[in-house]
Scaffold this motif. Sequence first.
Motif, PDB file in Angstrom:
ATOM      1  N   GLU A 278      70.085 -12.851  67.853  1.00  0.00           N
ATOM      2  CA  GLU A 278      69.373 -14.077  67.487  1.00  0.00           C
ATOM      3  C   GLU A 278      70.081 -15.308  68.030  1.00  0.00           C
ATOM      4  O   GLU A 278      69.435 -16.268  68.471  1.00  0.00           O
ATOM      5  CB  GLU A 278      69.263 -14.175  65.960  1.00  0.00           C
ATOM      6  CG  GLU A 278      68.354 -13.147  65.320  1.00  0.00           C
ATOM      7  CD  GLU A 278      69.017 -11.797  65.098  1.00  0.00           C
ATOM      8  OE1 GLU A 278      68.371 -10.910  64.515  1.00  0.00           O
ATOM      9  OE2 GLU A 278      70.194 -11.625  65.499  1.00  0.00           O
TER      10      GLU A 278
ATOM     11  N   ARG B  73      69.650 -23.524  62.110  1.00  0.00           N
ATOM     12  CA  ARG B  73      70.289 -23.897  60.839  1.00  0.00           C
ATOM     13  C   ARG B  73      70.934 -22.714  60.131  1.00  0.00           C
ATOM     14  O   ARG B  73      71.752 -22.898  59.235  1.00  0.00           O
ATOM     15  CB  ARG B  73      69.257 -24.578  59.926  1.00  0.00           C
ATOM     16  CG  ARG B  73      68.892 -25.993  60.362  1.00  0.00           C
ATOM     17  CD  ARG B  73      68.215 -26.747  59.233  1.00  0.00           C
ATOM     18  NE  ARG B  73      66.889 -26.218  58.939  1.00  0.00           N
ATOM     19  CZ  ARG B  73      65.761 -26.662  59.490  1.00  0.00           C
ATOM     20  NH1 ARG B  73      65.814 -27.652  60.379  1.00  0.00           N
ATOM     21  NH2 ARG B  73      64.605 -26.147  59.169  1.00  0.00           N
ATOM     22  N   THR B  74      70.579 -21.498  60.530  1.00  0.00           N
ATOM     23  CA  THR B  74      71.164 -20.322  59.884  1.00  0.00           C
ATOM     24  C   THR B  74      72.523 -19.952  60.478  1.00  0.00           C
ATOM     25  O   THR B  74      73.209 -19.095  59.915  1.00  0.00           O
ATOM     26  CB  THR B  74      70.223 -19.107  60.017  1.00  0.00           C
ATOM     27  OG1 THR B  74      70.136 -18.698  61.395  1.00  0.00           O
ATOM     28  CG2 THR B  74      68.831 -19.436  59.497  1.00  0.00           C
TER      29      THR B  74
ATOM     30  N   ARG C  97      60.293 -15.829  68.584  1.00  0.00           N
ATOM     31  CA  ARG C  97      59.311 -14.866  68.077  1.00  0.00           C
ATOM     32  C   ARG C  97      59.350 -13.570  68.878  1.00  0.00           C
ATOM     33  O   ARG C  97      59.241 -12.477  68.308  1.00  0.00           O
ATOM     34  CB  ARG C  97      57.909 -15.474  68.126  1.00  0.00           C
ATOM     35  CG  ARG C  97      57.700 -16.624  67.140  1.00  0.00           C
ATOM     36  CD  ARG C  97      56.256 -17.103  67.161  1.00  0.00           C
ATOM     37  NE  ARG C  97      56.008 -18.132  66.157  1.00  0.00           N
ATOM     38  CZ  ARG C  97      56.191 -19.415  66.357  1.00  0.00           C
ATOM     39  NH1 ARG C  97      56.632 -19.851  67.530  1.00  0.00           N
ATOM     40  NH2 ARG C  97      55.945 -20.302  65.403  1.00  0.00           N
TER      41      ARG C  97
ATOM     42  N   GLN D 126      76.013 -23.884  66.583  1.00  0.00           N
ATOM     43  CA  GLN D 126      75.137 -25.047  66.725  1.00  0.00           C
ATOM     44  C   GLN D 126      75.671 -26.009  67.780  1.00  0.00           C
ATOM     45  O   GLN D 126      74.928 -26.518  68.629  1.00  0.00           O
ATOM     46  CB  GLN D 126      74.995 -25.758  65.381  1.00  0.00           C
ATOM     47  CG  GLN D 126      74.308 -24.924  64.308  1.00  0.00           C
ATOM     48  CD  GLN D 126      74.347 -25.584  62.946  1.00  0.00           C
ATOM     49  OE1 GLN D 126      74.998 -26.621  62.745  1.00  0.00           O
ATOM     50  NE2 GLN D 126      73.647 -25.002  61.982  1.00  0.00           N
TER      51      GLN D 126
ATOM     52  N   ILE E 273      59.878 -25.345  66.519  1.00  0.00           N
ATOM     53  CA  ILE E 273      60.179 -25.467  65.091  1.00  0.00           C
ATOM     54  C   ILE E 273      60.895 -24.213  64.603  1.00  0.00           C
ATOM     55  O   ILE E 273      61.858 -24.289  63.827  1.00  0.00           O
ATOM     56  CB  ILE E 273      58.879 -25.703  64.283  1.00  0.00           C
ATOM     57  CG1 ILE E 273      58.274 -27.065  64.667  1.00  0.00           C
ATOM     58  CG2 ILE E 273      59.157 -25.657  62.786  1.00  0.00           C
ATOM     59  CD1 ILE E 273      56.963 -27.372  64.013  1.00  0.00           C
ATOM     60  N   ALA E 274      60.409 -23.034  65.078  1.00  0.00           N
ATOM     61  CA  ALA E 274      61.060 -21.779  64.702  1.00  0.00           C
ATOM     62  C   ALA E 274      62.504 -21.754  65.195  1.00  0.00           C
ATOM     63  O   ALA E 274      63.401 -21.239  64.512  1.00  0.00           O
ATOM     64  CB  ALA E 274      60.280 -20.594  65.259  1.00  0.00           C
ATOM     65  N   THR E 275      62.728 -22.323  66.370  1.00  0.00           N
ATOM     66  CA  THR E 275      64.084 -22.372  66.915  1.00  0.00           C
ATOM     67  C   THR E 275      64.996 -23.227  66.053  1.00  0.00           C
ATOM     68  O   THR E 275      66.132 -22.845  65.745  1.00  0.00           O
ATOM     69  CB  THR E 275      64.061 -22.928  68.346  1.00  0.00           C
ATOM     70  OG1 THR E 275      63.229 -22.106  69.161  1.00  0.00           O
ATOM     71  CG2 THR E 275      65.456 -22.984  68.938  1.00  0.00           C
ATOM     72  N   LEU E 276      64.498 -24.389  65.626  1.00  0.00           N
ATOM     73  CA  LEU E 276      65.303 -25.285  64.800  1.00  0.00           C
ATOM     74  C   LEU E 276      65.624 -24.648  63.450  1.00  0.00           C
ATOM     75  O   LEU E 276      66.734 -24.805  62.928  1.00  0.00           O
ATOM     76  CB  LEU E 276      64.569 -26.614  64.609  1.00  0.00           C
ATOM     77  CG  LEU E 276      64.374 -27.452  65.887  1.00  0.00           C
ATOM     78  CD1 LEU E 276      63.558 -28.702  65.585  1.00  0.00           C
ATOM     79  CD2 LEU E 276      65.722 -27.816  66.495  1.00  0.00           C
ATOM     80  N   ARG E 277      64.659 -23.906  62.919  1.00  0.00           N
ATOM     81  CA  ARG E 277      64.931 -23.198  61.656  1.00  0.00           C
ATOM     82  C   ARG E 277      66.026 -22.160  61.863  1.00  0.00           C
ATOM     83  O   ARG E 277      66.914 -21.988  61.036  1.00  0.00           O
ATOM     84  CB  ARG E 277      63.656 -22.516  61.162  1.00  0.00           C
ATOM     85  CG  ARG E 277      62.582 -23.442  60.631  1.00  0.00           C
ATOM     86  CD  ARG E 277      61.613 -22.662  59.765  1.00  0.00           C
ATOM     87  NE  ARG E 277      60.405 -23.448  59.482  1.00  0.00           N
ATOM     88  CZ  ARG E 277      59.247 -23.288  60.094  1.00  0.00           C
ATOM     89  NH1 ARG E 277      59.127 -22.344  61.024  1.00  0.00           N
ATOM     90  NH2 ARG E 277      58.211 -24.024  59.796  1.00  0.00           N
ATOM     91  N   GLN E 278      65.943 -21.448  62.988  1.00  0.00           N
ATOM     92  CA  GLN E 278      66.924 -20.406  63.275  1.00  0.00           C
ATOM     93  C   GLN E 278      68.314 -21.008  63.488  1.00  0.00           C
ATOM     94  O   GLN E 278      69.317 -20.445  63.038  1.00  0.00           O
ATOM     95  CB  GLN E 278      66.504 -19.634  64.519  1.00  0.00           C
ATOM     96  CG  GLN E 278      67.361 -18.417  64.844  1.00  0.00           C
ATOM     97  CD  GLN E 278      67.003 -17.220  64.001  1.00  0.00           C
ATOM     98  OE1 GLN E 278      65.912 -16.703  64.070  1.00  0.00           O
ATOM     99  NE2 GLN E 278      67.947 -16.774  63.182  1.00  0.00           N
TER     100      GLN E 278
END
Length: 425
Positions: free
Chosen positions: A137, A9-10, A266, A16, A2-7
């Motif tokens: 990142e 999108r940035t 993380r 992407q 989930i953290a990866t998917l949030r990242q």
Amino acid sequence: MIATLRQVRTFSRPVQILCLNQVGINIGFYMLMPYLAAHLTGRLGVAAWAAGLILGVRNFSQQGLFLVGGTLADRIGYKPMIMLGCGLRTIGFAAFAVSESLVVLIAAAALTGFAGALFNPAARAYIAHQAGDQRVEAFAVFNVFYQLGILIGPLAGLALIAWDFTAVCLTAAAIFAGLTVLQARCLPSQAGAESGSVRPVLTDWREAAGNRPFMAFATAMLASYALSFQVYLGLPLEIERRTGGQNGIVAIFAVSAVLTLGLQIRLTAWCKGRWTAGRTIAHGLALMGLAFVPLALPYPAEHPHSTGVAALVPVMCTATLLTAGTMMVFPFEMAMISTLGGGRLVGTYYGLYNLLSGAGILVGNLATGAVLDLGRRLHMPALLWLSLLVIGLVSAAAVHRLDRGGALVSASSGGQVARPARATE
């Protein structure tokens, strides 16, 4: 994840798309290549030496031509090289499906290798260009998608091979064809760093090879590839020595993939918040060396072929620590290459770095085999693992020294070094 998917999108759309592209590349590659040797020697009846030749040609044509691929990306553009690489791999994998001729199989292997030499440096250079100050990142996310493809690919290949190996080849070819169309329609064009340049290619190569901080860093990092490659060489052999079989090999790759998918983002953020890029890489290398300590510990000789979980615990500990060290190193390493290049000849720098790392793998494999044989003759199975421990610590010390001496800049902050002087013609 989930953290990866949030990242994800940035980042910009090109980053992407390239992450999605890498998932597809690894699914297509790993659904076929792990099973190719068995197909060649089994169904096709190819001699073992010929199968080895085919696989060797594939690896050599990729590693040996990385520099060419990177330079072409700088001159022609990143998107065309990525598309051409995926298109050539489509043809190569399809050739594996329809031909039994040794000449055609060798040509297909060379084509698939050259394809990798085209799209690998171009994709990394494109990401470095697009991500800017977020290069670390971006490469962390890229590594997650990379590992996801490695996790899915062999499982998909295993399911299809129960039907027919031709289906495996054609499915892999279809994936690369689909990726080519995806890039043509969705990936924006991006000119290479030397687009339109009339300078001789050798001038670019001399400039990159003459960049002392870059070459010092690349040399210090050679050992890391010999260490990470042990998941394909040393660890499978150790599993066979301890258990008498190879059932635990899949677990090595599962551990690597699960850890990367769950913790890469993380861990990268944690390291970036505490250390410079150079120090993070040095700590990661030290951890990669220390990963082999569990295998160096005494193993009960009276149970040489135990099939229980206990026999695999040291190997899984090594795989876990080795993966953690690699996760620490990779994003900062990839960002550092672009930074040390001063923003110029980005594809060429990635190509040269990949070429040198391929040499590191080759020399490392030869040395690993020699030390392994020596350890068996001396009845010292720990000799290999102690040697890898020393290599990891020496490599870490070398990177740490470069960092303290100012040869490395903080890739995590997007810093730049002075551009190397242009080589005179």
